[in-house]
Design an enzyme around this catalytic site. Structure first.
Site, PDB file in Angstrom:
ATOM      1  N   ASP A   1      35.735  35.834  30.701  1.00 22.36           N
ATOM      2  CA  ASP A   1      35.640  36.289  32.090  1.00 22.36           C
ATOM      3  C   ASP A   1      36.591  35.474  32.988  1.00 22.36           C
ATOM      4  O   ASP A   1      37.761  35.356  32.663  1.00 22.36           O
ATOM      5  CB  ASP A   1      34.154  36.204  32.513  1.00 22.36           C
ATOM      6  CG  ASP A   1      33.858  36.846  33.841  1.00 22.36           C
ATOM      7  OD1 ASP A   1      33.714  38.078  33.884  1.00 22.36           O
ATOM      8  OD2 ASP A   1      33.804  36.122  34.848  1.00 22.36           O
TER       9      ASP A   1
ATOM     10  N   TYR B   1      36.607  35.183  43.246  1.00 23.54           N
ATOM     11  CA  TYR B   1      36.945  36.557  43.635  1.00 23.54           C
ATOM     12  C   TYR B   1      37.714  36.560  44.946  1.00 23.54           C
ATOM     13  O   TYR B   1      38.643  37.321  45.142  1.00 23.54           O
ATOM     14  CB  TYR B   1      35.666  37.387  43.785  1.00 23.54           C
ATOM     15  CG  TYR B   1      34.950  37.593  42.468  1.00 23.54           C
ATOM     16  CD1 TYR B   1      35.264  38.676  41.643  1.00 23.54           C
ATOM     17  CD2 TYR B   1      33.975  36.702  42.026  1.00 23.54           C
ATOM     18  CE1 TYR B   1      34.620  38.861  40.430  1.00 23.54           C
ATOM     19  CE2 TYR B   1      33.335  36.872  40.819  1.00 23.54           C
ATOM     20  CZ  TYR B   1      33.659  37.948  40.028  1.00 23.54           C
ATOM     21  OH  TYR B   1      33.036  38.122  38.822  1.00 23.54           O
TER      22      TYR B   1
ATOM     23  N   HIS C   1      29.873  42.910  27.812  1.00 23.10           N
ATOM     24  CA  HIS C   1      30.594  41.795  28.428  1.00 23.10           C
ATOM     25  C   HIS C   1      30.000  40.454  27.998  1.00 23.10           C
ATOM     26  O   HIS C   1      30.693  39.450  27.937  1.00 23.10           O
ATOM     27  CB  HIS C   1      30.497  41.939  29.953  1.00 23.10           C
ATOM     28  CG  HIS C   1      31.306  40.937  30.715  1.00 23.10           C
ATOM     29  ND1 HIS C   1      32.681  40.933  30.713  1.00 23.10           N
ATOM     30  CD2 HIS C   1      30.937  39.887  31.506  1.00 23.10           C
ATOM     31  CE1 HIS C   1      33.122  39.933  31.477  1.00 23.10           C
ATOM     32  NE2 HIS C   1      32.081  39.289  31.960  1.00 23.10           N
TER      33      HIS C   1
END
Ligand code: AR6
Length: 480
Positions: free
Chosen positions: A287, A394, A461
Site C-alpha cells: 500500500d 493522501y 488488498h
C-alpha cells in the site's frame, strides 16, 4: 542485580526483594481459596495494604464463592504503592501429576488477562506456590517465564512491564537462569522494539533476528504489526525490521502535510537502514509503504538488493489507470474523502466505526482479523495525531487525475519523468483488491527491467493478513 528481556513491546524484569514495596500498577498475591490472608507473601500483602483489601476479598468470596486454584480476581491496593492487587491461588504441589503445571500456568495467564482487561500497564508477580504450597522452584520458574512470554508475544495487551519479584537470592538465580535460557533459545523468533532518530523524526520499529537486512513497510491504515508473521519467519536468518512509518502509531508525526512528500518518506527508510548499519537491503512493502518503496527503487537503486511489492501500484501505472480507467477512478474516490478536512472526524467517530468498516469490514466479517487485531488497530489509530499522520500521505500526494480529470490529462504523464526500475522486483497482487484494480499490474515490464508478478486470485488488498504463509513462501522463493 537485575535481568531483563523484551517480548513484543513489553519488558520482563527480575527484581530481588519484597513485592509489597513494588511501584507497579498491580501486584499479584499468592493467595488461598478463602482469600482471607495467610502467611508468606499473602500475609505480607495484607499487612502492608491494610484491612480494606480483606473487606474487598470478603465481598468477592460472598459473591462468587471460594476462588479455585488457577483463577484470579482483583481488588484495590489499599495502602500499597500498587493501585491493585490481583489475587490468584496456586496449586499445592502433590508430585506433579495432578495438573499442577497447568494450574500454575493458569495463575499467571489469568492474572495477566485480568490486568490487561483493566488496561494495567505494569504488574509484579511473586513466585507463586513455591513457599507453603511446595512447588519445586526450578519447575515453577520455567512455567512462570514461559507463560508470561507466551502471553506477551501473542501481542495485544496493555501490559508493558512484567516484574518477577523474588524474595531470596536462590529464587532470583533460578529465574535469571530461566530468562537467559529463553533469551538464547527464543531470541531469534522474538519480536523486539526500538526507536531510531533519523531524518528529523523518531521512528519506532519492530525487529526480529540478525543477518542481512530485510525491511517491511506498511501502508494505510496499518502499522508495523501487519508484518509480524514476516518478522518471525525472516527473523530466522535475516534482521527483519518493520517500522511504523512517520505519522503512524509510535513514530513521530510531523504536522505539516508537506512533510509527507515522497522525498522525506524515502529518506526515512534510507537513513533507518543506515542507522541499523546496512549499505544494502531487501525492501518489501504494501500500500502506501509500497508507494514509498517504488520511488525508493527508482531513486536509490544502489541501496537495494531486491524489491518486493504487495498490492501497491507503480506510480506510473497508477497515474495511467487514474487517467484512462474510469473504474479505477471510482475505486479511488475514497482518496478524496481522506484528503478532506472532515476525514478525521468521519473516520474516527464512534471509536473508528467508519474506518473499520471501509478498510477492514470484509476481513473482520470473515474472521481474518481477530478482536485483538481490531483492538490493536484502534490503539494505533488513537495515538495522538496518528490518524492525521496517515491521512497526510493522501493529502501530500498528487491526485489531480482524480480531482480534476479534464485538466490532468492535458499534462505530461509521469512516465516521462520517472526513472526505470533496475532492482529485481517481485510484485504480489491480491486480485480481489477493490481499491487498487488489477489494471495497476498491467504493463509493468515497461517500467521495470526485471519483474516477476504473482497474482493471487482469492486474496484482497489485505493479502498479508489473509495469507501470511503464502507471502512468506513467495518472498522466500524470490530472495533465495
Ligand atoms: N515478597 C515477595 N515474595 C515473597 C514475600 C514478599 N514479601 N514473602 C514471601 N515471598 P508463599 P504459596 C515468596 O508461601 O507457596 C499463604 O499462607 C516466598 O519466598 O507466600 O503460593 C497463602 O495464604 C515464596 O518463594 O505462597 C496460602 O495459604 C513465594 O513468595 C499459601 O501461603 C510464595 O510463597 C500459598 O502458598
Amino acid at each position: 542485580m537485575a535481568a531483563e528481556i523484551t517480548v513484543g513491546s513489553a519488558r520482563i524484569l527480575l527484581v530481588q526483594g519484597d513485592i509489597t514495596g513494588e511501584k507497579v500498577q498491580a501486584i499479584v498475591n499468592a493467595a488461598n481459596s478463602g482469600l482471607m490472608g495467610g502467611g508468606g507473601v499473602d500475609g505480607a500483602i495484607h499487612r502492608a495494604g491494610g484491612a480494606i483489601i480483606k473487606e474487598e476479598c470478603r465481598a468477592i468470596v460472598s459473591r462468587i464463592g471460594r476462588l479455585p486454584a488457577g483463577k484470579a480476581v482483583i481488588t484495590g491496593g489499599g495502602n500499597l504503592a500498587a493501585k491493585y492487587v490481583i489475587h490468584t491461588v496456586g496449586p499445592v504441589w502433590r508430585g506433579g501429576d495432578r495438573g499442577e503445571a497447568e494450574t500454575l500456568a493458569g495463575c499467571y495467564r489469568e492474572s495477566l488477562k485480568l490486568a490487561g482487561s483493566g488496561l494495567i500497564k505494569s504488574i509484579a508477580f511473586p513466585a507463586i506456590s513455591t513457599g507453603v504450597y511446595g512447588y519445586p522452584p526450578e519447575q515453577s520458574a520455567k512455567i512462570a517465564v514461559n507463560t508470561v512470554i507466551e502471553f506477551l508475544s501473542s501481542g495485544d495487551t496493555s501490559i508493558e512491564l512484567v516484574e518477577f519479584v523474588l524474595y531470596d537470592a536462590h529464587s532470583f538465580n533460578i529465574y535469571q537462569r530461566e530468562l537467559k535460557r529463553e533469551k538464547a533459545n527464543g531470541r531469534r523468533k522474538m519480536i523486539e522494539h526500538a526507536y531510531a532518530e533519523v531524518n528529523g523524526v523518531k521512528l519506532h520499529y519492530a525487529y526480529c533476528g540478525k543477518g542481512p537486512l530485510i525491511m517491511f513497510l506498511h501502508g494505510f491504515p496499518e502499522y508495523w504489526d501487519m508484518w509480524k508473521e514476516q518478522l518471525k519467519e525472516f527473523g530466522k536468518d535475516y534482521l527483519a525490521v518493520a517500522p511504523d512509518m512517520r505519522g503512524y502509531n509510535l513514530s513521530s508525526k510531523p504536522q505539516d502535510v508537506s512533510q509527507y512528500k515522497q522525498r522525506y518518506l524515502m529518506e526515512d527508510i534510507r537513513l533507518l537502514a543506515e542507522h541499523l548499519g546496512y549499505k544494502k537491503f531487501i525492501l518489501a512493502a504494501h500500500d502506501w509503504g509500497g508507494a514509498v518503496a517504488w520511488t525508493f527503487a527508482m531513486f536509490y537503486p544502489q541501496f537495494l538488493e531486491q524489491l518486493i511489492i504487495v498490492n501497491a501500484p507503480h506510480p506510473v501505472a497508477f497515474e495511467r489507470e487514474l487517467r484512462n480507467n474510469a473504474e479505477q477512478r471510482k475505486a479511488s474516490s475514497y482518496m478524496l474523502l481522506f484528503r478532506s478536512k472532515e476525514a478525521e472526524k468521519r473516520l474516527s467517530d464512534n471509536n473508528y466505526v467508519y474506518l473499520l468498516k471501509i478498510a477492514f469490514g470484509e476481513i473482520i466479517k470473515n474472521g481474518v482479523l481477530t478482536d485483538d487485531d481490531v483492538k490493536g488497530y484502534i490503539r494505533a489509530w488513537s495515538q495522538p495525531g496518528a490518524l492525521t499522520g496517515g491521512l497526510n500521505y493522501y493529502r501530500a500526494a498528487n491526485v489531480e487525475a482524480l480531482e480534476n480529470h479534464a485538466e490532468a490529462i492535458k499534462k505530461p504523464a509521469l512516465s516521462d519523468a520517472l526513472p526505470r526500475i533496475t532492482v529485481p522486483t517481485l510484485v504480489i497482487w491480491g486480485e480481489k483488491d477493490t481499491a487498487l484494480l488489477t489494471g495497476c499490474v498491467e504493463g509493468l515490464e515497461d517500467y521495470i527491467a526485471d519483474c516477476t508478478i504473482r497474482r493471487v486470485p482469492d486474496a484482497s488488498h489485505w493479502i498479508v493478513r489473509e495469507k501470511p504463509e503464502l507471502i512468506n513462501q513467495l518472498i522466500r522463493g524470490f530472495i533465495k
